[in-house]
Write a protein that holds these residues in place. Sequence first.
Motif, mmCIF file in Angstrom:
data_model
loop_
_atom_site.group_PDB
_atom_site.id
_atom_site.type_symbol
_atom_site.label_atom_id
_atom_site.label_comp_id
_atom_site.label_asym_id
_atom_site.label_seq_id
_atom_site.Cartn_x
_atom_site.Cartn_y
_atom_site.Cartn_z
ATOM 1 N N SER A 25 0.833 -1.212 0.000
ATOM 2 C CA SER A 25 0.000 0.000 0.000
ATOM 3 C C SER A 25 0.867 1.262 0.000
ATOM 4 O O SER A 25 0.587 2.243 -0.719
ATOM 5 N N LEU A 28 2.392 1.685 -3.466
ATOM 6 C CA LEU A 28 1.399 2.137 -4.434
ATOM 7 C C LEU A 28 1.067 3.618 -4.252
ATOM 8 O O LEU A 28 0.803 4.347 -5.227
ATOM 9 N N LEU A 33 -1.153 6.172 -6.980
ATOM 10 C CA LEU A 33 -2.381 5.454 -7.333
ATOM 11 C C LEU A 33 -3.515 5.934 -6.445
ATOM 12 O O LEU A 33 -3.293 6.250 -5.268
ATOM 13 N N PRO A 34 -4.721 5.998 -6.997
ATOM 14 C CA PRO A 34 -5.862 6.425 -6.185
ATOM 15 C C PRO A 34 -6.064 5.495 -4.984
ATOM 16 O O PRO A 34 -5.816 4.286 -5.050
ATOM 17 N N ASN A 36 -8.824 4.446 -3.652
ATOM 18 C CA ASN A 36 -9.844 3.404 -3.857
ATOM 19 C C ASN A 36 -9.267 2.195 -4.603
ATOM 20 O O ASN A 36 -9.663 1.053 -4.374
ATOM 21 N N VAL A 37 -8.297 2.427 -5.483
ATOM 22 C CA VAL A 37 -7.649 1.302 -6.195
ATOM 23 C C VAL A 37 -6.807 0.490 -5.227
ATOM 24 O O VAL A 37 -6.807 -0.753 -5.262
ATOM 25 N N ILE A 38 -6.072 1.199 -4.358
ATOM 26 C CA ILE A 38 -5.240 0.507 -3.357
ATOM 27 C C ILE A 38 -6.117 -0.333 -2.427
ATOM 28 O O ILE A 38 -5.790 -1.478 -2.098
ATOM 29 N N LEU A 40 -9.022 -1.589 -3.139
ATOM 30 C CA LEU A 40 -9.527 -2.732 -3.915
ATOM 31 C C LEU A 40 -8.483 -3.836 -4.000
ATOM 32 O O LEU A 40 -8.803 -5.028 -3.822
ATOM 33 N N ILE A 41 -7.240 -3.455 -4.274
ATOM 34 C CA ILE A 41 -6.157 -4.451 -4.364
ATOM 35 C C ILE A 41 -5.976 -5.175 -3.022
ATOM 36 O O ILE A 41 -5.844 -6.396 -2.967
ATOM 37 N N ASN A 42 -5.982 -4.385 -1.930
ATOM 38 C CA ASN A 42 -5.831 -4.990 -0.593
ATOM 39 C C ASN A 42 -6.991 -5.916 -0.258
ATOM 40 O O ASN A 42 -6.805 -6.988 0.327
#
Length: 335
Positions: A25, A28, A33-34, A36-38, A40-42
């Motif tokens: 995190s 990223l 990176l936004p 919300n994308v981080i 989502l990935i987590n």
Amino acid sequence: MSALQFVQEKQVPFLLNALSLCIISFMLLLFNLPVNVIVLINTISIFFFLCTMMFEFYRMKHYYGNLMAIFEQLDEKTLIADIVQEPTFHSGQVFYNILKNATKVMNDRISSLKNSQQEYYDYIEMWVHEVKTPITALRLILENHRTSEKIHIQTEISKIDGYVEQALYYARSSTLNQDYRIETFPLHSVVNGAVKSLSLTLIRASTQINTDQLNLKVTSDPKWIIFILKQLIDNSVKYRSPSLELSFTAKKIEGGTVLSISDNGIGINESDLRRIFKRGFTGTNGRNYARSTGMGLYLCNNLCEKLGLSIKASSQKEKGTEIQIFFPDKLNTFD
């Protein structure tokens, strides 16, 4: 295995996974990176990690739960490795191989011990039969020769015969389930058999014998019951008062029949009473009044347990001793 125990066992993977998510995190975020994308990935990473852990938990829980269920149902616990299935996960396979090899070693040792025990039993059987031959010969010689010491010699021979018989029955007690015959018989038959076998000893002790209600029938092995009664009678003779009075009384109670064997002997110390059925225990009487091996009552208790009977003693010092044997109506032997 509970979920909490599993989490405690896997706490290192959980901590490492949390640390890796924090590092990823942070990296990223450095690449702008936004958020919300981080997130989502987590979330995806956590989901698949938890799925992996849940799969591992239920696989282990199912295997070890099944293993414990099989183990608890087995009468012969040492057969567990031959019955349980080999697990599919590596840690379980390591455990399974260790269990299988350890069980094999244990079963080999048990087999060796059983063989040694059987050899010992066979030797005792042979020894007893060999010893009984000269005992019988001595009795025949005494019958054909009059001597002032004849009664005394006969008494000592009877004692030898009793100790030889005790050794035989002690050896047989470990394999009693292979050497018994359950019958229904009146109590007077076994009492008379025991008294007749020790008639010379009882005559020398000037014994008065009283019986009551011995027509009641019980279910057991008469041969072993006669042996038990002989041990109890022998104790009464050893620890008798000047004039021995021996009573055999039976009565029907709820669930079975009680045979009471009582005497008017020297009695048993209260401190000794709770230990008289222990192996080798002689107590105060055994040290002060007679030579005692401490095996007679131990054998009586041991044989009663294996025959599905119960035995207990009560006594008052200088007033006598009473032994009660309970014969249940529904016999349950060798569980």
